[in-house]
Enzyme design. Structure first.
Site, mmCIF file in Angstrom:
data_model
loop_
_atom_site.group_PDB
_atom_site.id
_atom_site.type_symbol
_atom_site.label_atom_id
_atom_site.label_comp_id
_atom_site.label_asym_id
_atom_site.label_seq_id
_atom_site.Cartn_x
_atom_site.Cartn_y
_atom_site.Cartn_z
ATOM 1 N N GLY A 12 38.347 64.571 50.190
ATOM 2 C CA GLY A 12 37.188 64.113 49.421
ATOM 3 C C GLY A 12 36.195 65.247 49.255
ATOM 4 C CB VAL A 16 29.601 63.066 52.111
ATOM 5 C CG1 VAL A 16 29.744 63.297 53.611
ATOM 6 C CG2 VAL A 16 28.520 62.019 51.852
ATOM 7 C CB CYS A 278 23.928 55.317 51.577
ATOM 8 S SG CYS A 278 25.176 56.561 51.842
ATOM 9 C CE LYS A 281 28.807 52.949 50.828
ATOM 10 N NZ LYS A 281 29.585 54.150 50.495
ATOM 11 C CE LYS A 341 16.481 62.216 47.622
ATOM 12 N NZ LYS A 341 16.971 62.362 49.006
HETATM 13 C C1 UDX Z 1 20.094 58.057 52.420
HETATM 14 C C2 UDX Z 1 19.660 58.343 53.862
HETATM 15 O O1 UDX Z 1 18.329 58.882 53.852
HETATM 16 C C3 UDX Z 1 20.629 59.309 54.521
HETATM 17 O O2 UDX Z 1 20.283 59.492 55.890
HETATM 18 C C4 UDX Z 1 22.046 58.755 54.425
HETATM 19 O O3 UDX Z 1 22.969 59.678 54.958
HETATM 20 C C5 UDX Z 1 22.417 58.433 52.979
HETATM 21 O O4 UDX Z 1 21.432 57.554 52.403
HETATM 22 P P1 UDX Z 1 19.912 59.325 50.101
HETATM 23 O O5 UDX Z 1 20.334 58.022 49.521
HETATM 24 O O6 UDX Z 1 20.620 60.553 49.688
HETATM 25 O O7 UDX Z 1 20.016 59.263 51.690
HETATM 26 O O8 UDX Z 1 18.359 59.568 49.769
HETATM 27 P P2 UDX Z 1 16.970 59.025 50.358
HETATM 28 O O9 UDX Z 1 16.033 60.157 50.450
HETATM 29 O O10 UDX Z 1 17.154 58.247 51.606
HETATM 30 O O11 UDX Z 1 16.439 58.069 49.201
HETATM 31 C C6 UDX Z 1 17.073 56.859 48.881
HETATM 32 C C7 UDX Z 1 16.288 56.122 47.832
HETATM 33 O O12 UDX Z 1 15.060 55.639 48.360
HETATM 34 C C8 UDX Z 1 15.908 56.960 46.609
HETATM 35 O O13 UDX Z 1 16.080 56.191 45.446
HETATM 36 C C9 UDX Z 1 14.450 57.302 46.845
HETATM 37 O O14 UDX Z 1 13.742 57.545 45.647
HETATM 38 C C10 UDX Z 1 13.977 56.032 47.527
HETATM 39 N N1 UDX Z 1 12.788 56.248 48.383
HETATM 40 C C11 UDX Z 1 12.860 57.037 49.479
HETATM 41 C C12 UDX Z 1 11.599 55.592 48.062
HETATM 42 O O15 UDX Z 1 11.523 54.861 47.065
HETATM 43 N N2 UDX Z 1 10.527 55.778 48.887
HETATM 44 C C13 UDX Z 1 10.568 56.559 50.005
HETATM 45 O O16 UDX Z 1 9.548 56.652 50.703
HETATM 46 C C14 UDX Z 1 11.769 57.210 50.315
HETATM 47 P P1 ADP Z 2 30.449 60.591 48.701
HETATM 48 O O1 ADP Z 2 29.046 60.470 48.188
HETATM 49 O O2 ADP Z 2 30.754 59.607 49.801
HETATM 50 O O3 ADP Z 2 30.840 61.991 49.050
HETATM 51 P P2 ADP Z 2 31.903 60.876 46.181
HETATM 52 O O4 ADP Z 2 32.333 59.819 45.210
HETATM 53 O O5 ADP Z 2 30.900 61.894 45.764
HETATM 54 O O6 ADP Z 2 31.419 60.097 47.496
HETATM 55 O O7 ADP Z 2 33.184 61.684 46.697
HETATM 56 C C1 ADP Z 2 34.369 61.114 47.130
HETATM 57 C C2 ADP Z 2 35.532 61.978 46.656
HETATM 58 O O8 ADP Z 2 36.737 61.505 47.278
HETATM 59 C C3 ADP Z 2 35.800 61.935 45.138
HETATM 60 O O9 ADP Z 2 35.757 63.248 44.625
HETATM 61 C C4 ADP Z 2 37.222 61.326 45.020
HETATM 62 O O10 ADP Z 2 37.976 61.890 43.963
HETATM 63 C C5 ADP Z 2 37.816 61.700 46.371
HETATM 64 N N1 ADP Z 2 38.966 60.880 46.796
HETATM 65 C C6 ADP Z 2 39.072 59.536 46.797
HETATM 66 N N2 ADP Z 2 40.284 59.139 47.286
HETATM 67 C C7 ADP Z 2 40.956 60.273 47.626
HETATM 68 C C8 ADP Z 2 42.254 60.551 48.205
HETATM 69 N N3 ADP Z 2 43.090 59.571 48.553
HETATM 70 N N4 ADP Z 2 42.598 61.829 48.380
HETATM 71 C C9 ADP Z 2 41.753 62.834 48.050
HETATM 72 N N5 ADP Z 2 40.519 62.641 47.518
HETATM 73 C C10 ADP Z 2 40.124 61.390 47.312
#
Ligand code: UDX
Ligand code: ADP
Length: 467
Positions: A12, A16, A278, A281, A341
């Site tokens: 992947g 991440v 995240c 979900k 964001k």
């Molecule tokens: C989040 C978690 O912070 C992170 O630890 C986890 O690994 C993945 O999910 P992310 O979704 O990338 O990270 O961004 P984050 O900065 O948490 O913001 C999430 C959402 O909340 C965004 O839409 C942001 O605009 C909103 N937000 C955040 C607010 O509306 N107000 C805030 O004070 C902070």
């Molecule tokens: P995340 O935010 O969790 O990193 P993404 O959708 O950005 O999620 O990335 C997940 C990646 O995993 C995608 O690029 C997708 O093509 C890849 N992927 C999904 N299933 C497989 C698999 N079986 N083998 C290899 N790559 C995969």
């Protein structure tokens, strides 16, 4: 059994997997890191000479890619080969919410995790540590374990240990979060496997920040961390509505409560609701397992966090239409910001999507500007073709703009949805000349220079601020 980790495979190459492996490669020059993906275009872009084509935009990422790529960091579609060479395999594939079948709209779709585990089971050789990195529902590690053992019957020396190592990075600050994490969490039962992963992190993370637990506590901690963060946003967003009614200012309320050490200053920014892959979900997963274990009240409690998030987005769309004399049919609206964001090109669950869809349904002609999101991505998210010319459209329609200026031209209103730095310093003198009158700006992120906008005759609506 002591593990010597010389070769890592990450399945992947997404938001991440890509940045995480880049940071590991950067701090562990003696380890070969292979990031594999089923998507050849994604891999091609990770390998592109032109670093502006990298599939993920993160500050500091390009520099690491420039330094490590083709030295100890490689991107490939040859999944089986790299699985078979690896001592440690990270599963970092997508785990979106199921769209159909049992648990649709609530449980995670684990088909990508399952297929990765099957491939590992088939192609891994010898002793392999499998690390779940993707955000997963609790108890997924046991599912991975079961699958790993399926094809493993013929080869006596095939041994797997499964660890949970959830990623806490936030998009937009991914590299800094990976380099300076608040904590690294590793869950598992095999001491040597845990030690092998701890040894990787101690190359740059102080050992006091590395926490080891059992598998389930680690998996659950990730869901709960995100649920608590999202809950703070829904809490402050619910108060933003109350502030508008009472004449208070939610920014002042947020500063005042945040100065209490017990509450803390972070994650109290009101806005159009949380997006990203995240939060929703993970809360849905939490709700799902609570219901599964008969904890109805607990499930309902967390469900409210999502309900408020949805309500906030609808509330903004309604206020917007009301302020523009109750109709936006054929009005031109400039949308500033489409990413969920600032500082990312990711649009997953972005509030901009649902708000734009509301406006399109009301018949608005919207021009969208975001510094990092592509025209193609916006089309996919809105599920609607872009219009050539907004002026000919009588139904809801949208076009892509390359600048704030282009988007604001002839617009009746601007709606700021993402807190990009460049929206903090808009040239209202110029903007006021190119907009239709009466001109409006709606700021859902409390970032614009309100006084200056008013000075040039633009009406301002600020989220969470009473008249
Ligand atoms: C989040 C978690 O912070 C992170 O630890 C986890 O690994 C993945 O999910 P992310 O979704 O990338 O990270 O961004 P984050 O900065 O948490 O913001 C999430 C959402 O909340 C965004 O839409 C942001 O605009 C909103 N937000 C955040 C607010 O509306 N107000 C805030 O004070 C902070
Ligand atoms: P995340 O935010 O969790 O990193 P993404 O959708 O950005 O999620 O990335 C997940 C990646 O995993 C995608 O690029 C997708 O093509 C890849 N992927 C999904 N299933 C497989 C698999 N079986 N083998 C290899 N790559 C995969």
């Amino acid at each position: 059994m002591t593990y010597q980790i010389k070769n890592i495979c990450c399945i992947g190459a997404g938001y991440v997997g890509g940045p995480t492996m880049a940071v590991i490669a950067n701090y562990c020059p003696n380890i070969q890191v292979n990031v594999v993906d089923i998507d050849p275009v994604r891999i091609k872009n990770w390998n592109s000479k032109d670093l502006s084509r990298l599939p993920v935009y993160e500050k500091g990422l390009k520099e690491i890619i420039r330094k490590c790529r083709d030295i100890n960091l490689h991107f490939s579609i040859d999944i089986n080969k790299h699985i078979s060479k690896a001592d440690m395999i990270f599963i970092s594939v997508n785990t979106p919410i199921k769209i159909k079948g049992f648990g649709a709209g609530q449980a995670s779709d684990l088909k990508w995790v399952e297929s990765s585990a099957r491939q590992i089971s088939k192609f891994a050789k010898g002793k392999t540590i499998v690390v779940e990195k993707s955000t997963l529902p609790v108890k997924t590690a046991s599912l991975i374990k079961q699958i790993l053992e399926i094809d493993n019957t013929n080869e006596e020396n095939k041994v797997f240990h499964v660890l949970s190592n959830p990623e806490f990075l936030a998009e937009g600050t991914a590299i800094n979060d990976l380099q300076n994490p608040d904590r690294v969490l590793i869950g598992g039962s095999d001491k040597e496997a845990i030690k092998a992963l701890v040894n990787i992190y101690t190359n740059w993370v102080p050992s006091t920040k590395i926490l080891t637990t059992d598998l389930w506590s680690s998996e659950l901690s990730k869901l709960i961390a995100n649920a608590f963060l999202a809950q703070r946003i829904s809490s402050i967003n619910s108060i933003s509505a109350l502030c508008e009614m009472t004449g208070a200012d939610v920014k002042d309320v947020s500063s005042a409560i945040g100065m209490d050490k017990r509450i803390g200053q972070f994650f109290l920014n009101p806005g159009p609701g949380f997006g990203g892959s995240c939060f929703k979900k993970d809360i849905l997963n939490l709700v799902y397992i609570c219901n599964h274990y008969g904890l109805k009240e607990v499930a309902q409690y967390w469900e409210k966090v999502i309900e408020i998030n949805h309500w906030q987005q609808k509330r903004i769309s309604k206020i917007f239409v009301e302020k523009l004399f109750g109709t936006i049919t054929e009005k031109r609206i400039a949308i500033f910001g489409f990413a969920f964001k600032a500082n990312t090109n990711d649009t997953r669950e972005s509030p901009s999507i649902s708000i734009c869809k509301d406006l399109l349904e009301e018949g608005a002609r919207i021009s969208i500007y975001d510094p990092k999101v592509t025209r193609k991505q916006i089309g996919i998210n809105l599920n609607m073709l872009e219009s050539r010319s907004l002026s000919n459209e009588s139904n809801g329609s949208w076009t892509f703009s390359k600048s704030t200026h282009e988007a604001a031209e002839n617009a009746d209103a601007i709606l700021v949805l993402t807190e990009w730095e460049e929206f903090k310093d808009l040239d209202f003198k110029n903007i006021s000349k190119i907009m239709r009158k009466p001109s409006w700006i709606f700021d859902t992120r409390s970032i614009i220079n309100v006084e200056e906008a008013k000075l040039y005759g633009i009406n301002v609506w600020n989220l969470g601020k009473g008249n």
